[in-house]
Design a protein around this motif. Structure first.
Motif, PDB file in Angstrom:
ATOM      1  N   ARG A   1       0.728  -1.556   0.256  1.00 52.99           N
ATOM      2  CA  ARG A   1       0.176  -0.555  -0.087  1.00 52.99           C
ATOM      3  C   ARG A   1       0.783   1.044   0.018  1.00 52.99           C
ATOM      4  O   ARG A   1       0.163   1.592  -0.904  1.00 52.99           O
ATOM      5  CB  ARG A   1      -0.566   0.381   1.222  1.00 52.99           C
ATOM      6  CG  ARG A   1      -2.182  -0.943   1.211  1.00 52.99           C
ATOM      7  CD  ARG A   1      -3.009  -0.633  -0.013  1.00 52.99           C
ATOM      8  NE  ARG A   1      -4.371  -2.387  -0.565  1.00 52.99           N
ATOM      9  CZ  ARG A   1      -4.839  -1.751  -1.894  1.00 52.99           C
ATOM     10  NH1 ARG A   1      -4.442  -1.403  -2.535  1.00 52.99           N
ATOM     11  NH2 ARG A   1      -5.413  -2.499  -1.267  1.00 52.99           N
ATOM     12  N   LEU A   2       2.371   0.974   1.087  1.00 53.37           N
ATOM     13  CA  LEU A   2       3.000   2.150   0.516  1.00 53.37           C
ATOM     14  C   LEU A   2       3.844   2.400  -1.108  1.00 53.37           C
ATOM     15  O   LEU A   2       3.040   3.339  -1.319  1.00 53.37           O
ATOM     16  CB  LEU A   2       4.225   2.294   1.244  1.00 53.37           C
ATOM     17  CG  LEU A   2       4.277   2.353   2.712  1.00 53.37           C
ATOM     18  CD1 LEU A   2       5.461   1.757   3.487  1.00 53.37           C
ATOM     19  CD2 LEU A   2       3.570   3.763   3.379  1.00 53.37           C
TER      20      LEU A   2
ATOM     21  N   CYS B   1       2.025   1.808  -3.563  1.00 55.41           N
ATOM     22  CA  CYS B   1       0.048   2.214  -3.947  1.00 55.41           C
ATOM     23  C   CYS B   1       0.523   3.603  -3.402  1.00 55.41           C
ATOM     24  O   CYS B   1       0.033   5.003  -4.797  1.00 55.41           O
ATOM     25  CB  CYS B   1      -0.489   1.592  -3.434  1.00 55.41           C
ATOM     26  SG  CYS B   1      -1.671  -0.209  -3.653  1.00 55.41           S
ATOM     27  N   PHE B   2       0.709   4.416  -2.633  1.00 58.41           N
ATOM     28  CA  PHE B   2       0.981   5.877  -2.421  1.00 58.41           C
ATOM     29  C   PHE B   2       1.611   6.507  -3.411  1.00 58.41           C
ATOM     30  O   PHE B   2       1.453   7.652  -3.892  1.00 58.41           O
ATOM     31  CB  PHE B   2       1.569   6.037  -0.846  1.00 58.41           C
ATOM     32  CG  PHE B   2       1.247   7.255  -0.673  1.00 58.41           C
ATOM     33  CD1 PHE B   2       0.185   7.878  -0.781  1.00 58.41           C
ATOM     34  CD2 PHE B   2       2.976   7.927  -0.143  1.00 58.41           C
ATOM     35  CE1 PHE B   2       0.239   9.297   0.208  1.00 58.41           C
ATOM     36  CE2 PHE B   2       2.885   9.449   0.237  1.00 58.41           C
ATOM     37  CZ  PHE B   2       1.640   9.978   0.577  1.00 58.41           C
TER      38      PHE B   2
ATOM     39  N   TYR C   1      -6.646   5.380  -5.236  1.00 54.65           N
ATOM     40  CA  TYR C   1      -6.318   6.828  -4.357  1.00 54.65           C
ATOM     41  C   TYR C   1      -8.096   7.051  -3.613  1.00 54.65           C
ATOM     42  O   TYR C   1      -8.759   6.021  -3.855  1.00 54.65           O
ATOM     43  CB  TYR C   1      -6.202   8.016  -5.152  1.00 54.65           C
ATOM     44  CG  TYR C   1      -7.508   7.425  -6.531  1.00 54.65           C
ATOM     45  CD1 TYR C   1      -8.649   8.963  -6.511  1.00 54.65           C
ATOM     46  CD2 TYR C   1      -6.859   7.290  -7.490  1.00 54.65           C
ATOM     47  CE1 TYR C   1      -9.483   8.660  -7.909  1.00 54.65           C
ATOM     48  CE2 TYR C   1      -7.318   7.227  -8.797  1.00 54.65           C
ATOM     49  CZ  TYR C   1      -8.635   7.834  -9.041  1.00 54.65           C
ATOM     50  OH  TYR C   1      -9.610   7.718  -9.682  1.00 54.65           O
TER      51      TYR C   1
ATOM     52  N   ILE D   1      -3.764  14.614   0.459  1.00 55.96           N
ATOM     53  CA  ILE D   1      -2.399  14.631  -0.698  1.00 55.96           C
ATOM     54  C   ILE D   1      -2.931  15.211  -1.504  1.00 55.96           C
ATOM     55  O   ILE D   1      -4.117  14.473  -2.019  1.00 55.96           O
ATOM     56  CB  ILE D   1      -2.080  12.986  -0.355  1.00 55.96           C
ATOM     57  CG1 ILE D   1      -0.570  12.247  -0.832  1.00 55.96           C
ATOM     58  CG2 ILE D   1      -3.278  12.264  -0.942  1.00 55.96           C
ATOM     59  CD1 ILE D   1       1.106  13.689  -0.904  1.00 55.96           C
TER      60      ILE D   1
ATOM     61  N   SER E   1       0.836  11.937 -11.287  1.00 58.09           N
ATOM     62  CA  SER E   1       0.351  10.634 -11.080  1.00 58.09           C
ATOM     63  C   SER E   1      -0.831   9.403 -12.381  1.00 58.09           C
ATOM     64  O   SER E   1      -1.430  10.982 -12.938  1.00 58.09           O
ATOM     65  CB  SER E   1      -0.719   9.945  -9.509  1.00 58.09           C
ATOM     66  OG  SER E   1      -0.961   8.851  -9.680  1.00 58.09           O
TER      67      SER E   1
ATOM     68  N   PRO F   1      -5.734  10.306   1.742  1.00 63.54           N
ATOM     69  CA  PRO F   1      -4.668   9.176   1.245  1.00 63.54           C
ATOM     70  C   PRO F   1      -4.830   7.902   2.335  1.00 63.54           C
ATOM     71  O   PRO F   1      -4.551   7.563   2.767  1.00 63.54           O
ATOM     72  CB  PRO F   1      -3.384   9.999   2.129  1.00 63.54           C
ATOM     73  CG  PRO F   1      -3.833  10.268   3.702  1.00 63.54           C
ATOM     74  CD  PRO F   1      -5.434  10.902   3.323  1.00 63.54           C
TER      75      PRO F   1
ATOM     76  N   GLN G   1      -4.533   5.045   0.605  1.00 65.39           N
ATOM     77  CA  GLN G   1      -3.183   4.183   1.039  1.00 65.39           C
ATOM     78  C   GLN G   1      -2.524   3.950   2.025  1.00 65.39           C
ATOM     79  O   GLN G   1      -2.203   3.013   2.568  1.00 65.39           O
ATOM     80  CB  GLN G   1      -2.482   4.966  -0.429  1.00 65.39           C
ATOM     81  CG  GLN G   1      -2.636   4.804  -1.670  1.00 65.39           C
ATOM     82  CD  GLN G   1      -2.737   6.547  -2.245  1.00 65.39           C
ATOM     83  OE1 GLN G   1      -3.228   6.825  -1.428  1.00 65.39           O
ATOM     84  NE2 GLN G   1      -3.010   6.603  -3.031  1.00 65.39           N
ATOM     85  N   LEU G   2      -2.065   5.052   2.943  1.00 64.36           N
ATOM     86  CA  LEU G   2      -1.259   5.111   3.949  1.00 64.36           C
ATOM     87  C   LEU G   2      -2.971   5.134   4.993  1.00 64.36           C
ATOM     88  O   LEU G   2      -2.035   3.948   5.809  1.00 64.36           O
ATOM     89  CB  LEU G   2      -1.483   6.475   4.305  1.00 64.36           C
ATOM     90  CG  LEU G   2      -0.298   7.343   3.550  1.00 64.36           C
ATOM     91  CD1 LEU G   2       0.143   9.238   3.558  1.00 64.36           C
ATOM     92  CD2 LEU G   2       1.192   7.417   3.317  1.00 64.36           C
TER      93      LEU G   2
ATOM     94  N   SER H   1      -2.111   1.262   4.122  1.00 58.45           N
ATOM     95  CA  SER H   1      -0.979   0.867   4.799  1.00 58.45           C
ATOM     96  C   SER H   1      -0.902   0.408   6.290  1.00 58.45           C
ATOM     97  O   SER H   1      -0.599  -0.130   7.128  1.00 58.45           O
ATOM     98  CB  SER H   1      -0.097   1.761   4.653  1.00 58.45           C
ATOM     99  OG  SER H   1       1.614   1.098   4.935  1.00 58.45           O
TER     100      SER H   1
ATOM    101  N   ARG I   1     -12.407   5.424  -0.785  1.00 56.40           N
ATOM    102  CA  ARG I   1     -11.857   5.378  -1.872  1.00 56.40           C
ATOM    103  C   ARG I   1     -12.465   6.145  -3.590  1.00 56.40           C
ATOM    104  O   ARG I   1     -13.728   5.574  -3.211  1.00 56.40           O
ATOM    105  CB  ARG I   1     -11.234   3.602  -2.197  1.00 56.40           C
ATOM    106  CG  ARG I   1      -9.822   3.490  -1.235  1.00 56.40           C
ATOM    107  CD  ARG I   1      -9.775   1.999  -1.440  1.00 56.40           C
ATOM    108  NE  ARG I   1      -9.160   1.895  -2.905  1.00 56.40           N
ATOM    109  CZ  ARG I   1      -8.792   0.436  -3.460  1.00 56.40           C
ATOM    110  NH1 ARG I   1      -8.867  -1.007  -3.126  1.00 56.40           N
ATOM    111  NH2 ARG I   1      -8.631  -0.039  -4.634  1.00 56.40           N
TER     112      ARG I   1
END
Length: 253
Positions: A128-129, A131-132, A138, A148, A153, A164, A166-167, A170, A212
């Motif tokens: 997932r990091l 993905c970030f 997103y 973010i 991108s 964020p 993704q974060l 994660s 998401r």
């Protein structure tokens, strides 16, 4: 947000780098914990490579299943490998490939299943990091400080404040790993650590889906991943109860 690191003539793509780090960290975790539990190191290596192979196939197959209506409209989706990977398919495919491998090797699957699942969550945290850094998976637009803004991108809308997710995913994956390791330290009955992963990950994935904003397919008001999450949580609860019953009765799975 940067997606590449250049060191001289060599370029490292952050998404792939995070995936590689996650795999390596998961393998080291399994080897270290497996040694303490007296599990076969060769089997752990075998499961690792089978899980990668089965996971890659599973990711793609589940994507095809979910996207059947779109594929019928545009068959070129079938050979567009830049996109189109579903994490749940990877988990299911990896687990099935590992089960088959253990059966072929005449090794009991459940001890390795319990061993591997905390490491799977750990690897997912690094994924997932990735993905970030790439901008995929997103979140929704927001005015919050907790956001973010992507500028280069290929996946997320650029110049827009986004949650964020993704974060968030994660952090959740790393938390699940920690909880499973703590639970495993209490020496639960066989199969129950793996069942715990199914329940915790399913609940976490169900929740994060609300935040998401990338296209993932839907059935009614729920995304396809949320529908799958409901099934995974239910299966995890049933699996936990079955393992509890079988262990109480002295049945060896």
């Amino acid at each position: 947000m940067f997606n590449d690191i250049k060191i001289g003539p060599v370029t490292f793509h952050m998404y792939g780098l995070m995936i590689a780090i996650g795999f390596a960290a998961a393998l080291m975790m399994c080897l270290k914990r497996g040694k303490k539990r007296g599990l076969n190191e060769d089997i752990i290596y075998g499961i690792f490579f089978c899980a990668i192979f089965g996971g890659m196939i599973g990711c793609r197959l589940l994507y095809y299943i979910v996207e059947i209506p779109e594929i019928l409209k545009d068959p070129s989706i079938l050979w567009n490998f830049k996109n189109g990977y579903v994490v749940y398919g990877g988990i299911i495919g990896g687990a099935l490939a590992s089960l088959i491998y253990c059966r072929v090797k005449k090794e009991r699957f459940l001890p390795y299943f319990d061993l591997v699942m905390p490491a799977v969550s750990f690897a997912q945290g690094f994924g997932r990091l990735g993905c970030f850094f790439a901008g995929c998976c997103y979140g929704r637009e927001t005015d919050s400080w907790f956001s973010i803004t992507f500028t280069h991108s290929d996946f997320a809308p650029n110049g827009v404040k986004l949650l964020p997710t993704q974060l968030m995913s994660s952090a959740g994956d790393f938390l699940i790993c920690g909880l499973l390791l703590l639970y495993a330290g209490r020496k639960p009955k066989e199969g129950q650590v793996a069942a715990g992963y199914m329940v915790l990950y399913g609940i976490g994935r169900f929740i994060i889906e609300f935040f998401r904003n990338d296209y993932r397919g839907s059935i009614g008001v729920l995304s396809t991943s949320q529908i799958i999450s409901i099934g995974v949580v239910a299966a995890g609860v049933v699996f936990y109860l079955v393992m509890n019953f079988r262990n109480c009765k002295g049945v060896t799975p």
